[in-house]
Design an enzyme around this catalytic site. Structure first.
Site, short mmCIF file in Angstrom:
data_model
loop_
_atom_site.label_atom_id
_atom_site.label_comp_id
_atom_site.label_asym_id
_atom_site.label_seq_id
_atom_site.Cartn_x
_atom_site.Cartn_y
_atom_site.Cartn_z
N ASP A 1 0.86 -1.18 0.00
CA ASP A 1 0.00 0.00 0.00
C ASP A 1 0.90 1.24 0.00
O ASP A 1 2.12 1.15 0.13
CB ASP A 1 -0.96 -0.02 1.18
CG ASP A 1 -0.27 0.06 2.52
OD1 ASP A 1 0.92 0.39 2.57
OD2 ASP A 1 -0.93 -0.21 3.54
N ASP B 1 -7.87 -7.59 1.23
CA ASP B 1 -6.90 -7.73 2.32
C ASP B 1 -7.54 -7.21 3.58
O ASP B 1 -8.45 -6.36 3.53
CB ASP B 1 -5.62 -6.93 2.03
CG ASP B 1 -5.80 -5.45 2.34
OD1 ASP B 1 -5.32 -4.99 3.40
OD2 ASP B 1 -6.46 -4.75 1.55
#
Length: 376
Positions: free
Chosen positions: A92, A271
């Site tokens: 990320d 996720d």
């Protein structure tokens, strides 16, 4: 990165596909275990490979940038070499972590100035240097730098933030496209849709992100406290706009129920820290429902944790033994629970994929939602 859409469910938006990266293939729909600081908590890479059968894991840009730092990761040859994971990795951008720092960060058009949660030192993230940081970490899939708005969020602020995220995306893509991978394998950039829970903003953002024609797209700013109905509505809206021939990643989601419902809406990638975080606190997800292993009722239950799933951990250890470990605060308890919960999440998306391939996903999903939301 390549994506092949292989099957669609006739009664829902559910899809089965195949992502190909330089570190291997990923069968979708897929759940990605979260390895915040270069490790999935309490789990060996060997167990990720063979017990959990993970196909891709996450690393966190904010945490890895602060510790161990880019110099160490670069000297190791990238995160794959550093942590010994030879399958795909996604990082990320650090946007969510920066958002969660609250008073310890300042957001401007240029980027975000923030203080480290470790030692209070001052740092700056910009769209450009976040691309450089993720190049150095070396993930196969990297995320654009965005601002994650809180919930609830004033519409004027949500709109302003969305437009800034779009401007940041333009800077990310420009910088990404003029730089090269550090370690000799290809990397792919996913832009992120924002817009809080306002349908018109989500539509504008989805259209803007789709127009960039990157290899995949992500949906951010959900699972931040909004009702599940709003999450599903925004996801459904966005999936109707995003191109069908590219993978769709819903960030930070979620419970088994959330995952099943969002697969039905057309999401390919998920996720969440929930399976490992809840595992360490004694909450187990199983094929028949949710178990709080600390409860007295499991004290003399010598049946397997979940006999329906297969896998060594879930079928070998008894509920009574695991309860003893968790109550005693033994580290092995956190390890067994984490492996089990992650195995369950991977089992669930694998079963979903099989049902999509058979054309029976919709009926199966409705049955499974009832099971996975039942407290045993």
């Amino acid at each position: 990165m390549k994506f092949e859409l292989q099957h669609t469910d006739p009664k829902s938006g559910a899809r089965a596909g195949l992502i190909e990266t330089d570190h291997g293939k990923i069968e979708t729909p897929i759940f990605m275990p979260v390895g915040t600081a270069g490790t999935v908590k309490a789990v060996h890479q060997r167990e990720l490979h063979y017990d959990i059968t993970a196909q891709i894991i996450l690393g966190n840009t904010y945490h890895l940038y602060l510790r161990p730092g880019l110099d160490v990761i670069n000297q190791a040859g990238g995160l794959h070499k550093f942590n010994g994971w030879d399958k795909p990795i996604l990082t990320d951008s650090g946007g969510y972590q920066v958002y969660s720092l609250g008073d310890n960060r300042k957001i401007t058009e240029e980027g975000v100035t923030f203080k480290s949660h470790i030692d209070g030192s001052k740092h700056v993230f910009t769209p450009e240097n976040v691309m450089d940081i993720q190049r150095t970490i070396g993930a196969d899939i990297i995320m654009a730098f965005d601002e994650c708005t809180p919930y609830p969020c004033d519409k004027k602020y949500a709109e302003s933030s969305m437009h800034m995220t779009h401007r940041w995306l333009d800077r990310c893509t420009e910088h990404f496209d003029r730089t090269e991978p550090v370690y000799g394998y290809s990397q792919t950039l996913f832009p992120i849709i924002q817009g809080s829970t306002y349908p018109d903003l989500r539509m504008k953002s989805a259209e803007y992100i789709a127009s960039k024609d990157r290899e995949g797209n992500a949906i951010g700013g959900l699972s931040v406290g909004e009702p599940h109905e709003d999450m599903y509505a925004m996801t459904d809206l966005v999936c109707g706009i995003l191109p069908k021939d590219k993978p769709r990643y819903l960030m930070g989601v979620g419970t088994p129920e959330n995952i099943l419902e969002c697969i039905a809406l057309g999401i390919d990638m998920f996720d969440c820290v929930m399976p490992t975080r809840n595992a360490r606190n004694g909450m187990l997800f199983t094929s028949e429902g949710i178990i709080n292993i600390k409860n007295e009722k499991w004290k003399s239950d010598f049946s397997p944790i979940d006999p329906n799933m297969g896998g060594y951990v879930s079928t070998f250890y008894s509920r009574a033994y695991l309860r003893h470990l968790i109550i005693s605060k033994e580290i092995l308890g956190a390890q067994i629970s984490s492996i089990h919960n992650l195995s369950f999440y991977l089992w669930l998306v694998k079963q979903a994929r099989l049902e999509i391939q058979k054309g029976t996903f919709a009926e199966w999903k409705n049955t499974m939602v009832k099971k996975v939301t039942t407290r045993l």
